[in-house]
Design a protein around this motif. Structure first.
Motif, PDB file in Angstrom:
ATOM      1  N   SER A  26      34.620  37.813  25.629  1.00 21.68           N
ATOM      2  CA  SER A  26      35.012  39.186  25.352  1.00 21.68           C
ATOM      3  C   SER A  26      34.480  40.143  26.417  1.00 21.68           C
ATOM      4  O   SER A  26      35.182  41.056  26.856  1.00 21.68           O
ATOM      5  N   MET A  27      33.238  39.940  26.836  1.00 25.45           N
ATOM      6  CA  MET A  27      32.640  40.781  27.882  1.00 25.45           C
ATOM      7  C   MET A  27      33.435  40.662  29.179  1.00 25.45           C
ATOM      8  O   MET A  27      33.753  41.657  29.826  1.00 25.45           O
ATOM      9  N   VAL A  28      33.776  39.446  29.550  1.00 18.59           N
ATOM     10  CA  VAL A  28      34.529  39.225  30.784  1.00 18.59           C
ATOM     11  C   VAL A  28      35.906  39.878  30.693  1.00 18.59           C
ATOM     12  O   VAL A  28      36.323  40.611  31.592  1.00 18.59           O
ATOM     13  N   CYS A  29      36.611  39.633  29.610  1.00 18.62           N
ATOM     14  CA  CYS A  29      37.985  40.145  29.486  1.00 18.62           C
ATOM     15  C   CYS A  29      38.064  41.651  29.319  1.00 18.62           C
ATOM     16  O   CYS A  29      38.930  42.295  29.886  1.00 18.62           O
ATOM     17  N   ASN A  30      37.163  42.205  28.535  1.00 19.82           N
ATOM     18  CA  ASN A  30      37.274  43.622  28.186  1.00 19.82           C
ATOM     19  C   ASN A  30      36.502  44.566  29.097  1.00 19.82           C
ATOM     20  O   ASN A  30      36.780  45.761  29.108  1.00 19.82           O
ATOM     21  N   SER A  31      35.534  44.055  29.839  1.00 21.15           N
ATOM     22  CA  SER A  31      34.698  44.936  30.656  1.00 21.15           C
ATOM     23  C   SER A  31      34.969  44.827  32.150  1.00 21.15           C
ATOM     24  O   SER A  31      34.414  45.595  32.926  1.00 21.15           O
ATOM     25  N   ILE A  32      35.781  43.875  32.541  1.00 19.16           N
ATOM     26  CA  ILE A  32      36.083  43.701  33.958  1.00 19.16           C
ATOM     27  C   ILE A  32      37.585  43.897  34.156  1.00 19.16           C
ATOM     28  O   ILE A  32      38.393  43.191  33.549  1.00 19.16           O
ATOM     29  N   ALA A  33      37.931  44.844  34.989  1.00 21.00           N
ATOM     30  CA  ALA A  33      39.345  45.069  35.307  1.00 21.00           C
ATOM     31  C   ALA A  33      39.827  43.947  36.221  1.00 21.00           C
ATOM     32  O   ALA A  33      39.030  43.255  36.861  1.00 21.00           O
ATOM     33  N   CYS A  34      41.107  43.782  36.304  1.00 16.64           N
ATOM     34  CA  CYS A  34      41.668  42.762  37.192  1.00 16.64           C
ATOM     35  C   CYS A  34      41.158  43.013  38.611  1.00 16.64           C
ATOM     36  O   CYS A  34      41.306  44.109  39.145  1.00 16.64           O
ATOM     37  N   PRO A  35      40.546  41.996  39.227  1.00 15.40           N
ATOM     38  CA  PRO A  35      39.974  42.177  40.559  1.00 15.40           C
ATOM     39  C   PRO A  35      40.985  42.064  41.695  1.00 15.40           C
ATOM     40  O   PRO A  35      40.619  42.206  42.863  1.00 15.40           O
ATOM     41  N   TYR A  36      42.245  41.822  41.363  1.00 14.75           N
ATOM     42  CA  TYR A  36      43.249  41.576  42.402  1.00 14.75           C
ATOM     43  C   TYR A  36      44.325  42.659  42.434  1.00 14.75           C
ATOM     44  O   TYR A  36      44.662  43.251  41.419  1.00 14.75           O
ATOM     45  N   PHE A  37      44.876  42.859  43.606  1.00 13.55           N
ATOM     46  CA  PHE A  37      46.001  43.762  43.778  1.00 13.55           C
ATOM     47  C   PHE A  37      47.292  43.001  43.504  1.00 13.55           C
ATOM     48  O   PHE A  37      47.327  41.769  43.575  1.00 13.55           O
ATOM     49  N   THR A  38      48.357  43.701  43.234  1.00 22.56           N
ATOM     50  CA  THR A  38      49.660  43.086  42.997  1.00 22.56           C
ATOM     51  C   THR A  38      50.032  42.185  44.173  1.00 22.56           C
ATOM     52  O   THR A  38      49.936  42.589  45.321  1.00 22.56           O
ATOM     53  N   GLY A  39      50.420  40.973  43.840  1.00 24.60           N
ATOM     54  CA  GLY A  39      50.849  40.035  44.864  1.00 24.60           C
ATOM     55  C   GLY A  39      49.742  39.181  45.463  1.00 24.60           C
ATOM     56  O   GLY A  39      50.014  38.304  46.266  1.00 24.60           O
ATOM     57  N   ASP A  40      48.494  39.405  45.066  1.00 19.11           N
ATOM     58  CA  ASP A  40      47.379  38.607  45.583  1.00 19.11           C
ATOM     59  C   ASP A  40      47.505  37.184  45.062  1.00 19.11           C
ATOM     60  O   ASP A  40      47.538  36.954  43.857  1.00 19.11           O
ATOM     61  N   TRP A  65      36.873  34.507  39.468  1.00 16.13           N
ATOM     62  CA  TRP A  65      36.492  35.566  40.417  1.00 16.13           C
ATOM     63  C   TRP A  65      34.985  35.799  40.382  1.00 16.13           C
ATOM     64  O   TRP A  65      34.348  35.926  41.421  1.00 16.13           O
ATOM     65  N   LEU A  66      34.398  35.848  39.177  1.00 17.74           N
ATOM     66  CA  LEU A  66      32.955  36.053  39.061  1.00 17.74           C
ATOM     67  C   LEU A  66      32.168  34.942  39.756  1.00 17.74           C
ATOM     68  O   LEU A  66      31.106  35.182  40.320  1.00 17.74           O
ATOM     69  N   ASN A  67      32.682  33.724  39.713  1.00 18.44           N
ATOM     70  CA  ASN A  67      31.992  32.577  40.283  1.00 18.44           C
ATOM     71  C   ASN A  67      32.309  32.356  41.763  1.00 18.44           C
ATOM     72  O   ASN A  67      31.770  31.432  42.366  1.00 18.44           O
ATOM     73  N   SER A  68      33.166  33.187  42.326  1.00 20.54           N
ATOM     74  CA  SER A  68      33.556  33.048  43.737  1.00 20.54           C
ATOM     75  C   SER A  68      32.609  33.839  44.640  1.00 20.54           C
ATOM     76  O   SER A  68      31.967  34.802  44.201  1.00 20.54           O
ATOM     77  N   GLU A  69      32.570  33.432  45.890  1.00 17.89           N
ATOM     78  CA  GLU A  69      31.802  34.178  46.881  1.00 17.89           C
ATOM     79  C   GLU A  69      32.459  35.531  47.103  1.00 17.89           C
ATOM     80  O   GLU A  69      33.668  35.684  46.987  1.00 17.89           O
ATOM     81  N   VAL A  70      31.661  36.526  47.451  1.00 19.11           N
ATOM     82  CA  VAL A  70      32.181  37.862  47.724  1.00 19.11           C
ATOM     83  C   VAL A  70      33.032  37.800  48.991  1.00 19.11           C
ATOM     84  O   VAL A  70      32.619  37.234  50.005  1.00 19.11           O
ATOM     85  N   SER A  71      34.249  38.328  48.910  1.00 18.68           N
ATOM     86  CA  SER A  71      35.095  38.370  50.101  1.00 18.68           C
ATOM     87  C   SER A  71      34.829  39.668  50.858  1.00 18.68           C
ATOM     88  O   SER A  71      34.632  40.719  50.252  1.00 18.68           O
TER      89      SER A  71
END
Length: 72
Positions: A26-40, A65-71
């Motif tokens: 719930s924390m992940v889904c409701n507190s984090i906005a989509c980290p990607y732009f359209t078409g990513d 995304w949370l478990n990925s390295e920072v781009s």
């Protein structure tokens, strides 16, 4: 505990609350906005086998995304 501390603690410990991971999800889904732009291409909802942007897909994508390295 302040909200900031709760979020950090919850994201660092999936089992913080004994509810079989529901609070973490719930924390992940409701507190984090989509980290990607359209078409990513990294966004899970763009895969052909995903018909719609559902809760489970968003959770898996955001957790990935949370478990990925920072781009940079």
């Amino acid at each position: 505990m302040r909200n900031r501390e709760y979020i950090i603690t919850q994201l660092n410990d999936k089992n913080l609350i004994d509810d079989d991971g529901a609070s973490y999800e719930s924390m992940v889904c409701n507190s984090i906005a989509c980290p990607y732009f359209t078409g990513d291409e990294r966004a899970f909802c763009l895969y052909e086998d995903v018909k719609e942007n559902d809760y489970d897909t968003c959770f898996k994508c955001k957790e990935n995304w949370l478990n990925s390295e920072v781009s940079e």
